[in-house]
Motif scaffolding. Structure first.
Motif, PDB file in Angstrom:
ATOM      1  N   LEU A  39      -8.702  -4.103 -11.115  1.00  0.00           N
ATOM      2  CA  LEU A  39      -9.903  -3.272 -11.165  1.00  0.00           C
ATOM      3  C   LEU A  39     -11.184  -4.087 -11.046  1.00  0.00           C
ATOM      4  CD1 LEU A  39      -8.803  -0.912 -14.065  1.00  0.00           C
ATOM      5  CD2 LEU A  39      -9.235  -0.187 -11.723  1.00  0.00           C
ATOM      6  N   GLY A  40     -11.188  -5.267 -11.672  1.00  0.00           N
ATOM      7  CA  GLY A  40     -12.415  -6.059 -11.676  1.00  0.00           C
ATOM      8  C   GLY A  40     -13.499  -5.351 -12.477  1.00  0.00           C
ATOM      9  N   GLU A  41     -14.694  -5.906 -12.491  1.00  0.00           N
ATOM     10  CA  GLU A  41     -15.784  -5.321 -13.250  1.00  0.00           C
ATOM     11  C   GLU A  41     -16.144  -3.930 -12.743  1.00  0.00           C
ATOM     12  OE1 GLU A  41     -17.314  -6.186 -15.973  1.00  0.00           O
ATOM     13  OE2 GLU A  41     -15.948  -7.879 -16.183  1.00  0.00           O
ATOM     14  N   GLU A  42     -16.143  -3.769 -11.431  1.00  0.00           N
ATOM     15  CA  GLU A  42     -16.506  -2.480 -10.841  1.00  0.00           C
ATOM     16  C   GLU A  42     -15.540  -1.385 -11.283  1.00  0.00           C
ATOM     17  OE1 GLU A  42     -16.677  -0.316  -6.438  1.00  0.00           O
ATOM     18  OE2 GLU A  42     -16.355  -2.484  -6.593  1.00  0.00           O
ATOM     19  N   GLY A  43     -14.254  -1.632 -11.141  1.00  0.00           N
ATOM     20  CA  GLY A  43     -13.267  -0.627 -11.500  1.00  0.00           C
ATOM     21  C   GLY A  43     -13.232  -0.350 -12.995  1.00  0.00           C
TER      22      GLY A  43
ATOM     23  N   LEU B 288      -8.587   3.407  -7.767  1.00  0.00           N
ATOM     24  CA  LEU B 288      -7.563   3.073  -8.753  1.00  0.00           C
ATOM     25  C   LEU B 288      -7.986   3.517 -10.145  1.00  0.00           C
ATOM     26  CD1 LEU B 288      -4.921   1.749  -9.608  1.00  0.00           C
ATOM     27  CD2 LEU B 288      -6.116  -0.463  -9.654  1.00  0.00           C
ATOM     28  N   ALA B 289      -9.253   3.276 -10.494  1.00  0.00           N
ATOM     29  CA  ALA B 289      -9.754   3.686 -11.807  1.00  0.00           C
ATOM     30  C   ALA B 289      -9.629   5.193 -11.986  1.00  0.00           C
ATOM     31  CB  ALA B 289     -11.205   3.241 -11.975  1.00  0.00           C
ATOM     32  N   ARG B 290      -9.979   5.953 -10.954  1.00  0.00           N
ATOM     33  CA  ARG B 290      -9.892   7.401 -11.047  1.00  0.00           C
ATOM     34  C   ARG B 290      -8.436   7.864 -11.178  1.00  0.00           C
ATOM     35  NH1 ARG B 290     -14.536   9.885 -10.504  1.00  0.00           N
ATOM     36  NH2 ARG B 290     -16.314   8.762  -9.624  1.00  0.00           N
ATOM     37  N   TRP B 291      -7.538   7.203 -10.451  1.00  0.00           N
ATOM     38  CA  TRP B 291      -6.130   7.586 -10.580  1.00  0.00           C
ATOM     39  C   TRP B 291      -5.623   7.284 -11.988  1.00  0.00           C
ATOM     40  CZ3 TRP B 291      -1.634   5.135 -11.947  1.00  0.00           C
ATOM     41  CH2 TRP B 291      -0.467   5.906 -11.793  1.00  0.00           C
ATOM     42  N   LEU B 292      -5.951   6.099 -12.512  1.00  0.00           N
ATOM     43  CA  LEU B 292      -5.508   5.737 -13.857  1.00  0.00           C
ATOM     44  C   LEU B 292      -6.024   6.729 -14.890  1.00  0.00           C
ATOM     45  CD1 LEU B 292      -5.979   1.855 -13.775  1.00  0.00           C
ATOM     46  CD2 LEU B 292      -3.810   3.070 -14.060  1.00  0.00           C
ATOM     47  N   ALA B 293      -7.301   7.081 -14.784  1.00  0.00           N
ATOM     48  CA  ALA B 293      -7.868   8.032 -15.736  1.00  0.00           C
ATOM     49  C   ALA B 293      -7.162   9.377 -15.633  1.00  0.00           C
ATOM     50  CB  ALA B 293      -9.364   8.197 -15.489  1.00  0.00           C
ATOM     51  N   GLY B 294      -6.930   9.848 -14.408  1.00  0.00           N
ATOM     52  CA  GLY B 294      -6.244  11.118 -14.226  1.00  0.00           C
ATOM     53  C   GLY B 294      -4.826  11.087 -14.749  1.00  0.00           C
ATOM     54  N   HIS B 295      -4.131   9.981 -14.508  1.00  0.00           N
ATOM     55  CA  HIS B 295      -2.742   9.859 -14.959  1.00  0.00           C
ATOM     56  C   HIS B 295      -2.662   9.821 -16.485  1.00  0.00           C
ATOM     57  CE1 HIS B 295       1.491   8.727 -14.709  1.00  0.00           C
ATOM     58  NE2 HIS B 295       1.240   7.850 -15.659  1.00  0.00           N
ATOM     59  N   LEU B 296      -3.545   9.048 -17.098  1.00  0.00           N
ATOM     60  CA  LEU B 296      -3.487   8.874 -18.548  1.00  0.00           C
ATOM     61  C   LEU B 296      -4.020  10.083 -19.307  1.00  0.00           C
ATOM     62  CD1 LEU B 296      -4.660   5.160 -18.651  1.00  0.00           C
ATOM     63  CD2 LEU B 296      -2.376   6.000 -19.214  1.00  0.00           C
ATOM     64  N   LEU B 297      -4.937  10.813 -18.690  1.00  0.00           N
ATOM     65  CA  LEU B 297      -5.555  11.949 -19.380  1.00  0.00           C
ATOM     66  C   LEU B 297      -4.983  13.288 -18.955  1.00  0.00           C
ATOM     67  CD1 LEU B 297      -9.275  10.769 -19.171  1.00  0.00           C
ATOM     68  CD2 LEU B 297      -7.775  10.678 -21.167  1.00  0.00           C
TER      69      LEU B 297
ATOM     70  N   ALA C 231       0.840  -1.204   0.000  1.00  0.00           N
ATOM     71  CA  ALA C 231       0.000   0.000   0.000  1.00  0.00           C
ATOM     72  C   ALA C 231       0.876   1.256   0.000  1.00  0.00           C
ATOM     73  CB  ALA C 231      -0.939  -0.006   1.200  1.00  0.00           C
ATOM     74  N   ASP C 232       1.949   1.226   0.805  1.00  0.00           N
ATOM     75  CA  ASP C 232       2.879   2.352   0.805  1.00  0.00           C
ATOM     76  C   ASP C 232       3.596   2.462  -0.537  1.00  0.00           C
ATOM     77  OD1 ASP C 232       2.202   2.955   3.403  1.00  0.00           O
ATOM     78  OD2 ASP C 232       3.889   1.864   4.291  1.00  0.00           O
ATOM     79  N   ALA C 233       3.910   1.312  -1.135  1.00  0.00           N
ATOM     80  CA  ALA C 233       4.612   1.311  -2.426  1.00  0.00           C
ATOM     81  C   ALA C 233       3.763   1.982  -3.500  1.00  0.00           C
ATOM     82  CB  ALA C 233       4.960  -0.116  -2.834  1.00  0.00           C
ATOM     83  N   ILE C 234       2.441   1.791  -3.443  1.00  0.00           N
ATOM     84  CA  ILE C 234       1.556   2.437  -4.420  1.00  0.00           C
ATOM     85  C   ILE C 234       1.675   3.950  -4.313  1.00  0.00           C
ATOM     86  CG2 ILE C 234      -0.860   2.847  -5.041  1.00  0.00           C
ATOM     87  CD1 ILE C 234      -1.455  -0.026  -4.193  1.00  0.00           C
ATOM     88  N   ILE C 235       1.611   4.444  -3.105  1.00  0.00           N
ATOM     89  CA  ILE C 235       1.694   5.892  -2.874  1.00  0.00           C
ATOM     90  C   ILE C 235       3.013   6.454  -3.395  1.00  0.00           C
ATOM     91  CG2 ILE C 235       1.780   7.676  -1.097  1.00  0.00           C
ATOM     92  CD1 ILE C 235      -0.040   5.846   0.617  1.00  0.00           C
ATOM     93  N   LEU C 236       4.099   5.778  -3.041  1.00  0.00           N
ATOM     94  CA  LEU C 236       5.415   6.293  -3.421  1.00  0.00           C
ATOM     95  C   LEU C 236       5.678   6.147  -4.922  1.00  0.00           C
ATOM     96  CD1 LEU C 236       7.587   5.129  -0.402  1.00  0.00           C
ATOM     97  CD2 LEU C 236       6.605   7.370  -0.863  1.00  0.00           C
ATOM     98  N   ALA C 237       5.147   5.092  -5.533  1.00  0.00           N
ATOM     99  CA  ALA C 237       5.316   4.934  -6.988  1.00  0.00           C
ATOM    100  C   ALA C 237       4.650   6.087  -7.722  1.00  0.00           C
ATOM    101  CB  ALA C 237       4.728   3.598  -7.441  1.00  0.00           C
ATOM    102  N   ARG C 238       3.468   6.475  -7.275  1.00  0.00           N
ATOM    103  CA  ARG C 238       2.767   7.579  -7.928  1.00  0.00           C
ATOM    104  C   ARG C 238       3.522   8.896  -7.736  1.00  0.00           C
ATOM    105  NH1 ARG C 238      -3.521   6.141  -6.195  1.00  0.00           N
ATOM    106  NH2 ARG C 238      -3.588   4.091  -7.235  1.00  0.00           N
TER     107      ARG C 238
ATOM    108  N   ALA D 265      -0.502  -6.637  -5.317  1.00  0.00           N
ATOM    109  CA  ALA D 265      -0.269  -7.157  -3.964  1.00  0.00           C
ATOM    110  C   ALA D 265      -1.217  -6.534  -2.949  1.00  0.00           C
ATOM    111  CB  ALA D 265       1.181  -6.900  -3.555  1.00  0.00           C
ATOM    112  N   ALA D 266      -1.496  -5.244  -3.078  1.00  0.00           N
ATOM    113  CA  ALA D 266      -2.285  -4.535  -2.060  1.00  0.00           C
ATOM    114  C   ALA D 266      -3.778  -4.556  -2.335  1.00  0.00           C
ATOM    115  CB  ALA D 266      -1.801  -3.099  -1.952  1.00  0.00           C
ATOM    116  N   ARG D 267      -4.164  -4.731  -3.596  1.00  0.00           N
ATOM    117  CA  ARG D 267      -5.575  -4.715  -3.992  1.00  0.00           C
ATOM    118  C   ARG D 267      -6.278  -3.454  -3.495  1.00  0.00           C
ATOM    119  NH1 ARG D 267      -6.757  -8.241  -8.094  1.00  0.00           N
ATOM    120  NH2 ARG D 267      -5.050  -9.717  -8.041  1.00  0.00           N
ATOM    121  N   PRO D 268      -5.913  -2.293  -4.040  1.00  0.00           N
ATOM    122  CA  PRO D 268      -6.538  -1.045  -3.597  1.00  0.00           C
ATOM    123  C   PRO D 268      -7.997  -0.971  -4.025  1.00  0.00           C
ATOM    124  CG  PRO D 268      -5.201  -0.663  -5.537  1.00  0.00           C
ATOM    125  CD  PRO D 268      -4.933  -2.078  -5.124  1.00  0.00           C
TER     126      PRO D 268
END
Length: 558
Positions: free
Chosen positions: A278-282, A250-259, A198-205, A242-245
């Motif tokens: 993401l699964g179906e929901e994400g 996650l979907a919102r972050w991906l959209a913001g990062h890519l756009l 979970a910390d790795a996700i934050i720091l990677a971003r 690993a963390a399953r956020p």
């Protein structure tokens, strides 16, 4: 030495890199042999560090920090090291054995040291090696769960300050900066491996953002920061798995990062790589955000890419078509893309309509995408609509007036049994162009090329005499007409040879000798061999100081 052979080096590198490696054999220095590896420096454009792995799981492999090697290729520097090692077949087994013995001795010595002695040794290394200190500081902070300390160290690693002069990292310092930045990738991966995903996700971003800010101030001509960015993208994905956020977050972050502005291409994130997280929901949230962004900006590259990528993954052909249809290129290329998408979905009638529309709506038929014209004509031919194919080729030739367009019209017209009539019309256009003074440069040469391509040499010769034929066309005409018009061909060859006698260089000499052979053939056909002998004698007298020319003439019996 299993796997290290010249054959394997050539197979891994390819013929070009293998051959070029022989020029670097003297540039290999500092060869160090381990049990299963060999390292060295190779001096090319700059000094590169290379390493061969001799007995890896996949056999022989290697890594080099040259630009080509950083892309994952087995480069000429690796081949040069391999060839250097192969040149010492007797010493390599002995060196590998010595390396094993050294490793065993070192392990035995370290195992015998007390805790205090080991700590003293480690502290000594930390004092002497800044890179070791940084790695251990990061590992210690991660082990303590001190996110603030890890974040601080990653910020330091991505800071260009120590490498920048006047706020910019020059090319000479860019490699050192990239090497340091790669440590941030390792630190984030270590967090995931130690259960702190979970910390790795934050720091990677955060690291992605910092790298994006830094890249504009670094001369990254070799693309090393791209490698760091790709590493951060992989580290982020591994941490998410690993963390399953939360899927929506996650979907919102991906959209913001890519756009958003943060997507500078360095991290190269593919949203579909995250479908298992993401699964179906994400994925539903990501599709919704992509659609909203695209509706706001239908011509934005990032918006189109994300929308199309998600639509294709979901099998939504109509959405893919809508994305492309919202921003049609005036040359018809987008129409072709849509036609191919529809064909892949087996919607052939719609595909043909889009291809026809692309040609019909093109603002400038001379600039229309030729691949679209070819595609439409191929589909007409497959459907037996040869007359329609001829009509498209006729219009395209009328707008473009090139030899290729003429050849394509000829092929289509022959398939429709209408070439004689079409040929007359096409040649009439070219003759009309050639007769216009300001367009003779355009119509004349194409007219000559078309007639030559039709094997109508006499008509081509007449056209060349009336228009501005260039020397290559005259040469082609002379070669074609030599058997039936040797006197005319001789005049052309003599005219083309004259300026070459005033030039130097082996390429010039080869062209001149080729013309001399043609001149000799014309004289033989005309029965004037004595004139040729006198011409060659005079040429030799005038050109006798050009030794390479004399040698070539001797080789060809001139």
């Amino acid at each position: 030495m299993r796997g290290l052979t010249e054959a394997n080096l050539q197979k891994l590198a390819g013929g070009r890199s293998f051959e070029r490696a022989f020029g670097y054999l003297d540039a290999v220095s500092g060869v160090e042999v381990g049990d299963g590896w060999v390292t060295a420096s190779v001096h090319g454009t700059e000094r590169y560090e290379v390493e061969l792995t001799l007995d890896g799981p996949g056999g022989l492999s290697g890594a080099c920090d040259c630009p080509y090697g950083l892309e994952g290729n087995f480069c000429k520097h690796l081949v040069a090291l391999g060839l250097t090692v192969l040149a010492r077949p007797e010493s390599l087994p002995r060196q590998r054995k010595a390396a094993r013995e050294r490793a065993q001795d070192l392990d035995g010595w370290l195992s015998a040291l007390s805790r205090d002695e080991l700590l003293a040794l480690l502290r000594e290394q930390i004092d002497e090696d800044r890179q070791v200190r940084r790695r251990l500081e990061l590992r210690a902070a991660g082990a303590r769960g001190d996110l603030a300390a890890v974040r601080s160290r990653i910020r330091d690693l991505l800071d260009i300050g120590p490498f920048a002069q006047y706020g910019y990292v020059e090319y000479a310092d860019a490699r050192a900066y990239a090497d340091q930045a790669r440590q941030a990738v390792s630190a984030i991966g270590a967090l995931t491996g130690s259960g702190r995903a979970a910390d790795a996700i934050i720091l990677a971003r955060e690291a992605m953002r910092l790298l994006a800010e830094a890249v504009g101030s670094v001369d990254d001509s070799d693309g090393r920061l791209g490698q760091v960015g790709a590493g951060l993208a992989d580290a982020h994905l591994d941490a998410c798995r690993a963390a399953r956020p939360d899927p929506e977050e996650l979907a919102r972050w991906l959209a913001g990062h890519l756009l958003g502005d943060s997507d500078d291409g360095l991290t190269d994130i593919d949203p579909l790589d995250y479908d298992d997280v993401l699964g179906e929901e994400g994925m539903a949230v990501l599709r919704k955000l992509a659609a909203e962004a695209w509706r706001r900006n239908r011509r934005g590259w990032a918006e189109k890419y994300l929308m199309e990528r998600l639509a294709k993954a979901g099998g939504n052909v109509d959405a893919v078509i809508a994305v492309h249809a919202a921003d049609l290129a005036p040359n018809g290329h987008t129409h072709l893309v849509i036609a191919r998408e529809l064909e892949a979905a087996r919607r052939f009638d719609e595909a043909l309509e889009w291809a026809e529309r692309g040609v019909r709506d093109a603002r400038d038929l001379s600039a229309v995408d030729t691949a679209l014209v070819d595609h439409l004509c191929d589909r007409y031919a497959q459907a037996g609509r040869t007359t329609d194919a001829v009509a498209v080729r006729r219009d395209h030739f009328g707008a473009r007036r090139s030899l290729l367009a003429y050849q394509q019209l000829r092929a289509a017209a022959r398939a429709a049994d209408s070439w004689p009539a079409e040929r007359e019309g096409a040649l009439a256009l070219l003759r009309a162009d050639a007769e216009r003074p300001r367009q003779s440069w355009y119509g004349g040469p194409v007219l000559i090329d078309a007639l030559l391509d039709d094997e109508d040499v006499d008509a081509a010769w007449q056209a060349a005499a009336r228009t501005d034929a260039h020397d290559e066309q005259w040469l082609a005409l002379a070669d074609r007409a030599r058997a039936t018009r040797p006197a005319d061909a001789l005049g052309v060859y003599l005219r083309l040879a004259e300026p070459l006698t005033k030039e130097t260089g082996n390429t010039v000499y080869e062209r001149l000798v080729g013309l001399l052979l043609s001149i000799r053939d014309c004289h033989r056909r005309l029965g004037t061999e004595d004139e040729f002998a006198a011409y060659v004698t005079a040429l030799r007298t005038a050109q006798k100081r050009k030794r390479n020319l004399m040698r070539l003439m001797d080789e060809h019996g001139l």
